[in-house]
Design an enzyme around this catalytic site. Sequence first.
Site, PDB file in Angstrom:
ATOM      1  CB  THR A 153      47.128  40.977  42.952  1.00 49.66           C
ATOM      2  OG1 THR A 153      45.950  40.385  42.367  1.00 49.66           O
ATOM      3  CG2 THR A 153      47.993  39.877  43.539  1.00 49.66           C
ATOM      4  CB  THR A 190      37.242  31.915  38.996  1.00 49.15           C
ATOM      5  OG1 THR A 190      36.233  31.509  39.912  1.00 49.15           O
ATOM      6  CG2 THR A 190      36.771  31.655  37.618  1.00 49.15           C
ATOM      7  CG  ASN A 398      44.993  43.456  32.743  1.00 47.43           C
ATOM      8  OD1 ASN A 398      45.438  42.472  33.313  1.00 47.43           O
ATOM      9  ND2 ASN A 398      43.767  43.917  33.021  1.00 47.43           N
ATOM     10  CB  THR A 403      56.104  48.297  33.940  1.00 46.39           C
ATOM     11  OG1 THR A 403      54.784  48.693  33.555  1.00 46.39           O
ATOM     12  CG2 THR A 403      56.758  47.569  32.783  1.00 46.39           C
TER      13      THR A 403
END
Length: 403
Positions: A153, A190, A398, A403
């Site tokens: 990601t 994790t 973050n 958005t």
Amino acid sequence: MFSEKSAEAGVTYPRGFLAAGVRAGIKKSGNPDVAMIYSEREAAVAGTFTKNAVAAAPVRTSQAVVATHTARAVVANSGSANACTGVQGDADAAAMQRIAADVLGCASQDVIVASTGIIGQLLPMDKVEQGIHAAADVLSPTGSADAGRAIITTDTYPKAGAISVTLGGTEVRFGVIAKGSGMIRPDMATVLCFITTDADIDGVLLQEAFSEVIEHSLNMISIDGDMSTNDMAIILANGAAGNPKIMEKGDDYALFKDTLLVLCQGISEKIAADGEGATKFITVHVKGAMSFADAKTVGMSVANSPLVKTAFFGEDPNWGRVICAVGYAGVPMHPAHTTVKFGGIPVYADGVGVSYDADALRAVMTAHDIVIEIDLGDGTEEAKVWTCDFSYEYVKINGEYHT
């Protein structure tokens, strides 16, 4: 004893594994977003999972698979976490299993599912289904790198590794791909981490070895102290190497576990170094503790301190922030017994700061890799925690994530 191999080999380095990664349109970026790993024979499976009380649907679904001790495949998507999605989320996770099982010719209960991305959004199942079919069509013994790209990601690069060892006179191989960059904290594994091995090992012993290894590797990293809803680490062992099956805790078991630990610690370091917006890779090495648990607690206290992390981003040798985090960790400590070093240079001892060569310390603080060494002076146990700094970029990533 064992040797590390090219990371590019990844999860298809062990015999009998295929992998793929494809674009299904789940990510707005158009980057790869569906990954598949397939064992050509039944494999023992073990796993560790997030302890977050709002664990995502694929976590619960995959926990049920791991409980059976056998599996054949992993299918994962990025771009949508399928977390906090209620009954529909559970149904979608089960549908991912069923679709993959149908195209691979195995049982649904043999398929591990994983998702990562934004919390609270339903999976676009038409795209997921298309991606699963597309991945199955291009499964390949060289597909690990594509699978690694499909699970990331905010990572800046895919993480992978491979290693081999001789067990009972037979070469046994291990491979791994993982993603993880932010929202990373211990108490499972994790990240999304998928490991394959062609070792032949009893499923119950595999789980025991894996749990121990995770505690000393993936559970020793922290980027920001936030635990995700979707974390899991999975290992598949398909026995294709043909080694004498490991059925008890003898020499082969110990060597298997040691090799797995090297692999997992290596991938842990890569994850910590690629923390969101990171400019520094920081190892917090705590020595002289009364127990491993105490050493880990102190290390995590330092690693999770925003003041420590921002000081290292600013290349400020503010040892006061470090010793402060040691002091509030909750582990009994004696200030007069404790020493702190940055890059081997003493900065705190006997309860006070230590004079140091400013130029030498400046060289330490401007480097990318930095070791904070803390010796509590009270015991013989130690632990290493891996983390990174907090930069302006972390806030930007973050702040704009949704958005």
